[in-house]
Design an enzyme around this catalytic site. Structure first.
Site: not given
Ligand code: SAH
Length: 379
Positions: A104, A117, A124, A128, A131, A357
């Site tokens: 994205e 962005c 990933c 974390c 997230c 985010c």
């Protein structure tokens, strides 16, 4: 004696995607094809400034070279699966990068700038806790071509919509780039570096270092390398003022604890008085948002020229976290401001299209099997 198996005809080598070459790479490519290296500038301008992907339309390049390029090279952007526009003007592209994976890219329009962005990895690996990209697990690094093509695609498709395609650099749509999408950019160092060089190159996007921000959870050795090779603006995802809590929220902290990270940030800034590191801090209710933690953060940042971005937590199903109430965010901010630290609360943009985010999830064929692990834990 057996006769040897008949040889299969050799398949043609796959065409090289020229999106992934920065100036030096393009020169090397041209030299290897016995072409003059100065053509690199022309090619970069056609591709990145004019948005042209058909070699035959590159009119200041000889016919022979155009023909040759069309045989040995390609200019293939990721395929657009969907494009969504939020009520606040934020746009999100879902881009197919290979058969099983999509990433994205988000464009955030503001009065004085348009910030893109972009993603650096499919999924990933950092895990974390707060997230949603982490939940998807990790599949692979994006190539330099796949990283820069996000900027190419956003820039030229918006220009097309606005009817300003022909005007070249003067009508630039995207003024700022942040590497804050899916992935940890410093764990895909070489490809990110090539893409950064194209962003800064006057023959491509010509953005100043100030307007390109790389966001990292803190891969300390790579921070030093970035400082040496391409010191763009830096944002560090801190999220906790002490090691015990940061170990929990950002597991990478166990490898590179706060002391090492803050020292790396100090080295990054060097003695440039004008530079500041952006510290990102997602506020999680009852976890990292107390006044005591705000004071601990002030103490931690005492020796670092920093500004702080407080990020309201964007919830997603089964995250196990809640956003801090507004008054808690304000109280936290007030303590930092009183201590002389420039602090802003980031506005949540594009949340109606899941573009905020930590909401970028793309479509990841998880090779780390993380989704299964999480579902086992959460039921
Ligand atoms: N890996 C890089 C870049 C990707 S994350 C990094 O860690 O900086 C970009 C920012 O979004 C980070 O600060 C990240 O912590 C934040 N973020 C992640 N999940 C979030 C969520 N659910 N709500 C708000 N911010 C989030």
């Amino acid at each position: 004696m057996h006769s040897p198996a008949p040889l299969l005809p050799l398949a043609a080598p796959p065409a090289l995607n020229l999106f992934g070459l920065d100036h030096a790479g393009m020169q090397a490519f041209l030299l290897s094809h016995n072409e003059k290296p100065f053509r690199a500038t022309q090619l970069l301008k056609w591709i990145h400034q004019q948005g042209v992907t058909d070699f035959h339309l590159m009119t200041n390049i000889s016919k022979n070279l155009r023909q040759h390029l069309s045989e040995v090279a390609s200019l293939t952007p990721p395929q657009e699966i969907t494009r969504q526009i939020s009520h606040d003007g934020t746009r999100k592209w879902l881009l197919q990068v290979d058969q099983g994976n999509a990433i994205e890219t988000v464009l955030i329009p503001e009065i004085d700038r348009n910030t893109l962005c972009i993603s650096s990895q499919v999924g990933c690996a950092l895990d974390c806790r707060f997230c949603s990209t982490a939940r998807q697990g990790f599949n692979r690094n994006l190539s330099a071509a796949e990283i820069i093509a996000q900027l190419w695609l956003a820039e030229h498709s918006v220009r097309l919509e606005q009817g300003t395609q022909a005007q070249g650099g003067a009508s630039r749509v995207i003024s700022n780039v942040v590497l804050m999408g899916m992935g940890e950019p410093l764990l895909n160092f070489d490809n990110v570096l090539t893409a950064l060089r194209l962003m800064l190159d006057d023959n491509a996007y010509g953005l100043s270092r100030r307007r390109v921000t790389l966001s990292t959870a803190g891969v300390v050795p790579a921070l030093d390398k970035l400082r040496e090779l391409c010191p763009v603006s830096l944002a560090v995802s801190l999220h906790a003022p002490d090691d015990a809590l940061r170990d929990e929220l950002v597991p990478l902290n166990k490898k590179y604890p706060l002391k090492d990270l803050i020292e790396a940030c100090q080295r990054y800034i060097g003695d440039d008085q004008r530079r500041r590191i952006t510290i990102e801090y997602v506020l999680l209710k009852g976890v990292n948002d107390s006044t005591q933690q705000a004071r601990a953060l002030v103490k931690l940042l005492r020796k670092l020229p920093a500004k702080v971005n407080l990020i309201p937590f964007n919830p997603f199903p089964l995250s196990g976290f809640e956003p801090s109430p507004l008054r808690t965010i304000d109280a936290f901010r007030e303590i930092l401001m009183q201590a002389g630290i420039m602090t802003v609360t980031r506005k949540t943009r594009g949340d109606d299209i899941d573009a905020a985010c930590g909401q970028l999830a793309g479509k990841v064929q998880d090779r780390s099997r993380r989704e299964r692990r999480f579902s086992e834990v959460s039921v």
